[in-house]
Design a protein around this motif. Structure first.
Motif, PDB file in Angstrom:
ATOM      1  N   GLN A   1     -16.262  30.138  -6.720  1.00 38.90           N
ATOM      2  CA  GLN A   1     -15.872  29.695  -8.062  1.00 38.90           C
ATOM      3  C   GLN A   1     -16.495  28.325  -8.311  1.00 38.90           C
ATOM      4  N   LEU A   2     -17.320  28.239  -9.356  1.00 42.14           N
ATOM      5  CA  LEU A   2     -18.131  27.056  -9.631  1.00 42.14           C
ATOM      6  C   LEU A   2     -18.043  26.683 -11.099  1.00 42.14           C
ATOM      7  N   GLN A   3     -18.157  25.393 -11.379  1.00 46.19           N
ATOM      8  CA  GLN A   3     -18.140  24.972 -12.775  1.00 46.19           C
ATOM      9  C   GLN A   3     -19.443  25.356 -13.461  1.00 46.19           C
ATOM     10  N   LEU A   4     -19.313  26.030 -14.585  1.00 47.85           N
ATOM     11  CA  LEU A   4     -20.487  26.448 -15.357  1.00 47.85           C
ATOM     12  C   LEU A   4     -20.100  26.593 -16.816  1.00 47.85           C
ATOM     13  N   SER A   5     -20.895  25.992 -17.667  1.00 54.51           N
ATOM     14  CA  SER A   5     -20.748  26.177 -19.108  1.00 54.51           C
ATOM     15  C   SER A   5     -22.092  25.912 -19.758  1.00 54.51           C
ATOM     16  N   VAL A   6     -22.178  26.178 -21.043  1.00 56.37           N
ATOM     17  CA  VAL A   6     -23.375  25.855 -21.816  1.00 56.37           C
ATOM     18  C   VAL A   6     -23.770  24.393 -21.625  1.00 56.37           C
ATOM     19  N   MET A   7     -22.785  23.518 -21.469  1.00 51.22           N
ATOM     20  CA  MET A   7     -23.039  22.086 -21.346  1.00 51.22           C
ATOM     21  C   MET A   7     -22.910  21.581 -19.910  1.00 51.22           C
ATOM     22  N   HIS A   8     -22.855  22.499 -18.960  1.00 49.80           N
ATOM     23  CA  HIS A   8     -22.796  22.110 -17.534  1.00 49.80           C
ATOM     24  C   HIS A   8     -23.598  23.163 -16.773  1.00 49.80           C
ATOM     25  N   THR A   9     -24.912  22.994 -16.777  1.00 55.92           N
ATOM     26  CA  THR A   9     -25.827  24.054 -16.328  1.00 55.92           C
ATOM     27  C   THR A   9     -26.572  23.690 -15.052  1.00 55.92           C
ATOM     28  N   GLY A  10     -25.984  22.817 -14.232  1.00 57.21           N
ATOM     29  CA  GLY A  10     -26.692  22.317 -13.063  1.00 57.21           C
ATOM     30  C   GLY A  10     -27.230  23.396 -12.143  1.00 57.21           C
ATOM     31  N   MET A  11     -26.493  24.489 -11.962  1.00 59.32           N
ATOM     32  CA  MET A  11     -26.943  25.513 -11.023  1.00 59.32           C
ATOM     33  C   MET A  11     -28.140  26.301 -11.542  1.00 59.32           C
ATOM     34  N   MET A  12     -28.478  26.134 -12.831  1.00 57.56           N
ATOM     35  CA  MET A  12     -29.636  26.813 -13.407  1.00 57.56           C
ATOM     36  C   MET A  12     -30.821  25.880 -13.636  1.00 57.56           C
ATOM     37  N   ASP A  13     -30.555  24.582 -13.817  1.00 61.04           N
ATOM     38  CA  ASP A  13     -31.580  23.653 -14.281  1.00 61.04           C
ATOM     39  C   ASP A  13     -32.772  23.525 -13.335  1.00 61.04           C
ATOM     40  N   ALA A  14     -32.498  23.391 -12.039  1.00 61.75           N
ATOM     41  CA  ALA A  14     -33.597  23.185 -11.100  1.00 61.75           C
ATOM     42  C   ALA A  14     -34.539  24.378 -11.085  1.00 61.75           C
ATOM     43  N   GLY A  15     -33.968  25.583 -11.239  1.00 55.11           N
ATOM     44  CA  GLY A  15     -34.802  26.774 -11.252  1.00 55.11           C
ATOM     45  C   GLY A  15     -35.698  26.851 -12.483  1.00 55.11           C
ATOM     46  N   VAL A  16     -35.202  26.370 -13.617  1.00 50.70           N
ATOM     47  CA  VAL A  16     -36.011  26.366 -14.839  1.00 50.70           C
ATOM     48  C   VAL A  16     -37.120  25.322 -14.751  1.00 50.70           C
ATOM     49  N   ASN A  17     -36.864  24.242 -14.018  1.00 52.51           N
ATOM     50  CA  ASN A  17     -37.783  23.099 -13.994  1.00 52.51           C
ATOM     51  C   ASN A  17     -38.530  22.940 -12.673  1.00 52.51           C
ATOM     52  N   VAL A  18     -38.786  24.039 -11.987  1.00 51.48           N
ATOM     53  CA  VAL A  18     -39.538  23.993 -10.729  1.00 51.48           C
ATOM     54  C   VAL A  18     -40.903  23.340 -10.946  1.00 51.48           C
ATOM     55  N   ASN A  19     -41.278  22.470 -10.019  1.00 49.90           N
ATOM     56  CA  ASN A  19     -42.600  21.843 -10.020  1.00 49.90           C
ATOM     57  C   ASN A  19     -42.808  20.921 -11.223  1.00 49.90           C
ATOM     58  N   THR A  20     -41.731  20.290 -11.664  1.00 56.42           N
ATOM     59  CA  THR A  20     -41.837  19.268 -12.702  1.00 56.42           C
ATOM     60  C   THR A  20     -41.196  17.988 -12.175  1.00 56.42           C
ATOM     61  N   ARG A  21     -41.320  16.923 -12.961  1.00 53.83           N
ATOM     62  CA  ARG A  21     -40.725  15.650 -12.565  1.00 53.83           C
ATOM     63  C   ARG A  21     -39.530  15.293 -13.440  1.00 53.83           C
ATOM     64  N   HIS A  22     -39.012  16.296 -14.163  1.00 58.47           N
ATOM     65  CA  HIS A  22     -37.814  16.072 -14.964  1.00 58.47           C
ATOM     66  C   HIS A  22     -36.610  15.855 -14.050  1.00 58.47           C
ATOM     67  N   ASP A  23     -35.618  15.110 -14.549  1.00 55.84           N
ATOM     68  CA  ASP A  23     -34.377  14.945 -13.791  1.00 55.84           C
ATOM     69  C   ASP A  23     -33.738  16.293 -13.471  1.00 55.84           C
ATOM     70  N   ASN A  24     -33.883  17.235 -14.405  1.00 56.74           N
ATOM     71  CA  ASN A  24     -33.267  18.543 -14.199  1.00 56.74           C
ATOM     72  C   ASN A  24     -33.941  19.362 -13.111  1.00 56.74           C
ATOM     73  N   SER A  25     -35.067  18.883 -12.589  1.00 55.91           N
ATOM     74  CA  SER A  25     -35.729  19.610 -11.507  1.00 55.91           C
ATOM     75  C   SER A  25     -35.092  19.309 -10.159  1.00 55.91           C
ATOM     76  N   ILE A  26     -34.214  18.315 -10.114  1.00 57.46           N
ATOM     77  CA  ILE A  26     -33.561  17.954  -8.846  1.00 57.46           C
ATOM     78  C   ILE A  26     -32.561  19.037  -8.459  1.00 57.46           C
ATOM     79  N   ASN A  27     -32.729  19.549  -7.249  1.00 57.30           N
ATOM     80  CA  ASN A  27     -31.843  20.599  -6.754  1.00 57.30           C
ATOM     81  C   ASN A  27     -30.620  19.949  -6.123  1.00 57.30           C
ATOM     82  N   ARG A  28     -29.523  19.941  -6.841  1.00 55.80           N
ATOM     83  CA  ARG A  28     -28.327  19.229  -6.397  1.00 55.80           C
ATOM     84  C   ARG A  28     -27.322  20.121  -5.671  1.00 55.80           C
ATOM     85  N   ASP A  29     -27.509  21.427  -5.714  1.00 54.16           N
ATOM     86  CA  ASP A  29     -26.478  22.303  -5.152  1.00 54.16           C
ATOM     87  C   ASP A  29     -27.025  23.342  -4.184  1.00 54.16           C
TER      88      ASP A  29
END
Length: 305
Positions: A169-197
């Motif tokens: 059970q994990l926190q997920l919403s339209v405005m809390h998308t951390g578990m998806m962000d790194a996958g969308v931003n692979v091989n970029t230097r955006h903050d969202n490319s950081i794999n936090r989980d």
């Protein structure tokens, strides 16, 4: 209402579940109305934790279910334990005691699913394994899982426990998308490319674990709610635009966005208002388009490289 199979178990559950965190604030008759409305909508999964309203939520739920024993076999009850007053405790003694307490309050002989509620840094996995074995052998718990754990924490547990861990059970919403962000931003230097989980979403899919999305209407950690929030006009405008296309509410679209993901995520909805739950439940069989999914993702402030 659409169903999904919970992890590797044989449990067929509604893809929208009722989270009972706030049920302790209701009178028994009010809770009965909430529960019966949920069942009428096709929701058969009810999520609890020992700490919800200091046990009052389980107690009120148990008062309702206890008066209609035939209802028990028609529903799936999950509870969680491990959070104490300012710290965590996965000791065998504590877990066994908390399950007994939940069963007593819920007026049931067994939990369909029991989760470890947030990681305990002092966890001894051998001790957790002993607790799980005793709970399973006694018939008090049928299935097991975790909440808010990363892949390596799960792997450590799996080395010792013999039971399948079917849920995270994990926190997920339209405005809390951390578990998806790194996958969308692979091989970029955006903050969202950081794999936090630790790629927990991909890990869950590879290992047959159902992700249960908690707080699907919150932004940040516990900052507040984004639906109808005047400080978040872009996401609300996009949700309203798409909601109008399907003749549903913005909240239903926010849930439909979660359900659209191919990981077959189960959304935990915590409203105690029957009318609102009725409107949200329309998301269960609503499938937004791929384009709409990404439009919502971008409107939430996420970059798509």
């Amino acid at each position: 209402m659409k169903k999904l199979t919970l992890g590797t178990s044989n449990l067929s559950v509604s893809n929208i579940a009722l989270g009972c965190v706030n049920m302790g604030k209701l009178q028994v008759e009010e809770a009965r109305e909430v529960i019966e409305n949920a069942v009428d909508l096709g929701i058969n999964f009810f999520d609890h934790a020992d700490i919800y309203s200091d046990g009052k939520s389980e107690e009120v739920f148990g008062e309702v279910i206890g008066k209609t024993p035939s209802r028990r076999d028609q529903i799936v009850i999950q509870s969680k334990a491990g959070i104490r007053n300012g710290y965590y405790d996965f000791s065998k003694e504590h877990l066994l005691k908390m399950v007994d307490g939940s069963l007593k309050r819920l007026k049931t002989d067994y939990l369909d699913s029991f989760l470890l509620h947030r990681p305990d840094a002092l966890m001894e996995p051998e001790e957790v394994a002993e607790a799980f074995n005793q709970l399973q052998e006694s018939g008090k718990v049928r299935h097991f899982g975790v909440s808010n754990h990363n892949p390596m924490q799960i792997e450590l547990l799996k080395k010792y426990v013999k039971q399948d861990l079917i849920v995270n059970q994990l926190q997920l919403s339209v405005m809390h998308t951390g578990m998806m962000d790194a996958g969308v931003n692979v091989n970029t230097r955006h903050d969202n490319s950081i794999n936090r989980d630790g790629s927990i979403l991909d890990y869950s899919r590879l290992n047959g674990m159902t992700v249960q999305a908690w707080s699907p209407f919150r932004y940040g950690q516990f900052e507040g709610f984004f639906v109808d929030n005047d400080e978040m006009p872009e996401i609300n405008a996009k949700l309203q635009e798409i909601a109008d296309n399907y003749n549903v509410t913005k909240s239903a679209i926010a849930i439909a966005w979660i359900l659209r993901h191919p990981a077959k995520i189960q959304a935990i909805v915590g409203t105690m208002t029957p009318e609102r739950l009725t409107n949200i439940a329309k998301a269960s069989e609503l499938e937004i388009s791929r384009e709409e999914w990404y439009e919502i993702y971008r409107a939430a402030g996420n970059q798509v490289p």
